[in-house]
Design an enzyme around this catalytic site. Sequence first.
Site, PDB file in Angstrom:
ATOM      1  N   ASP A  86       0.831  -1.197   0.000  1.00 44.48           N
ATOM      2  CA  ASP A  86       0.000   0.000   0.000  1.00 44.48           C
ATOM      3  C   ASP A  86       0.874   1.260   0.000  1.00 44.48           C
ATOM      4  O   ASP A  86       1.889   1.319   0.712  1.00 44.48           O
ATOM      5  CB  ASP A  86      -0.886  -0.033   1.247  1.00 44.48           C
ATOM      6  CG  ASP A  86      -1.903   1.084   1.287  1.00 44.48           C
ATOM      7  OD1 ASP A  86      -2.723   1.173   0.354  1.00 44.48           O
ATOM      8  OD2 ASP A  86      -1.883   1.858   2.262  1.00 44.48           O
ATOM      9  N   GLU A 107      14.122 -15.937  -0.400  1.00 45.77           N
ATOM     10  CA  GLU A 107      14.446 -17.019   0.524  1.00 45.77           C
ATOM     11  C   GLU A 107      13.353 -18.084   0.538  1.00 45.77           C
ATOM     12  O   GLU A 107      13.608 -19.252   0.852  1.00 45.77           O
ATOM     13  CB  GLU A 107      14.626 -16.481   1.945  1.00 45.77           C
ATOM     14  CG  GLU A 107      15.832 -15.585   2.155  1.00 45.77           C
ATOM     15  CD  GLU A 107      15.860 -15.026   3.570  1.00 45.77           C
ATOM     16  OE1 GLU A 107      15.203 -15.617   4.455  1.00 45.77           O
ATOM     17  OE2 GLU A 107      16.525 -14.005   3.797  1.00 45.77           O
TER      18      GLU A 107
END
Length: 579
Positions: free
Chosen positions: A231, A283
């Site tokens: 956002d 990751e």
Amino acid sequence: MSVDSLMQALSPLARSLTPVHAPDNAHGWWRSAVIYQVYPRSFRDLNGDGIGDLAGITAELPQLADLDIDAVWLSPFYRSPQRDAGYDVSDYCDVDPLFGSLGDFDGMIAEANRLGIRVIVDLVPNHCSDQHLTFQAALAAGPGSMERDMFIFRDGTGPAGEEPPNNWQSHFGGPAWTRITEADGAPGQWYLHLFDSSQPDFNWDNQSVHDEFERVLRFWLDRGVSGFRVDVAHALVKAPGLPAWGGRADGSTIDGFPGHEAPMFGQPALHDIFRNWRRILEEYGPDRIMCAEANVDPLPRLAEWVRPDEMHQAFNFPYLHAGLDIPRLRHVITESLTSLDAVGAPSTWVLSNHDVVRHATRFGYYWSGPREGDGIGPADPQPDHDLGRARAAAASLFMLGLPGGAYLYQGEELGLPDGIDIADHQRQDPTFARTRGERLGRDGCRVPLPWRASEPHHGFGSGQDPWLPQPASFAGLARDAQAGDPSSHLNLYRRMLSLRRELGLGRGSLSWAEQWCTGSALAFLNGNILVIMNVGQDSLELPAGDVLLRSSGGDAQGWHGLGSGETVWMRVSIEDAES
């Protein structure tokens, strides 16, 4: 077949092609994905309290799988006082009881996985709720404290500090600063809030803020989300010294105030934040993504957000704002593809979301219509709903023919209009209160969905009245009412989303078909699919070819004209083009 060889083969159409974008063969599901925005409080109410919930989303996910989408994006469902419909977060690692529990979230993820739908969640890193424990600690700790440094507190100006620290304005109207009362009862410092006063901005110059949001990212990645829509991603870092700004509060360019100079947006230090987040996502594997809600001006700057080590996608606001303005649309599409191709990123396309008037309503005006985020009330000039739905179908068919990713807003597949007959006392958007009704705000596009026409509240929920009233027209637009009608808006979306995947349009190319590009029509070739949209008053003669889909819902081969407010997809063969 490459664009160049197709141009050689097709004649006379080939002589009028202007290549812009080559086919996309890079890895990444998101590069061509159709992502469906779910606004939880308005999607489906399963517990009967008048507000949608996670269990309701889980129950209706098969309906979304039937649309052949790739992912859903959930607007905020976190713990929140709900002053701004959940964008005022008080706990980033829990579900607000209004929507259910973490167990409900895990159940929704499991059902989405079963259906082959990825889940992306909203992340709100620019600001939190004033009820967040960290902000409450800042209020208690006093000026100069470590706790207060998590936010942007400043002394006021004027003889007694009675004026705000600078002239910045809130997106929702009024000053972007609120003065607090200190623990001893004396007037105190001011804190910055680019949105509502209940939404204090974080201080991203503080490493502790970085650490906290890295924790939040990992919390939701560990629960199986496929990524984040970030956002107001362009607002986290503010210019040193917080210099005055005389331009628009949202940073859009106006005379004398170019958007790239706005001191509260687009600061260089942002990019290091997102590079670090990208490393965290990687990751967890190569398929977790971030999409920036970054209202960046001018459009070529958008490429800075989607470089290979930053965001995967960014919302294309210039496309949304272009509406049905043919020259502007062409410019935005060309500039988007050219700019993003330069950094190896896909473009995205969108027509509606939870912050703008729905496009079935915006396009129902013969004039320019309302500003997207200001709403329409019963006292305003009213749209032509039939015109709006027809144009919305044409615009959607045109958009979904473009190469790249596409975002759909819940209910647009039903051709839903904005809710207009909302009484003042029912309005909940803080914009309405902060502007004393001058701007109605965004409630109209957030009205709860109709699922089944004959059920209470059109199938949204069987208990209390929905949190916003549904228009009477929703009965005829409910999902079950449209499901059996071959010419319905819903079935048009089903066909075009299925064809889009089958034809590989999201991974395709784009060349302008100049022969059909006029002041009132726009046409492009994606592979061997010719897409033409006509917004003029006169019909257009279509070339020979295989009509796959037209926005009126008709697939007949006998009519070779494209009517006003229509779009068509055609498979163009070499023989047809030469005839």
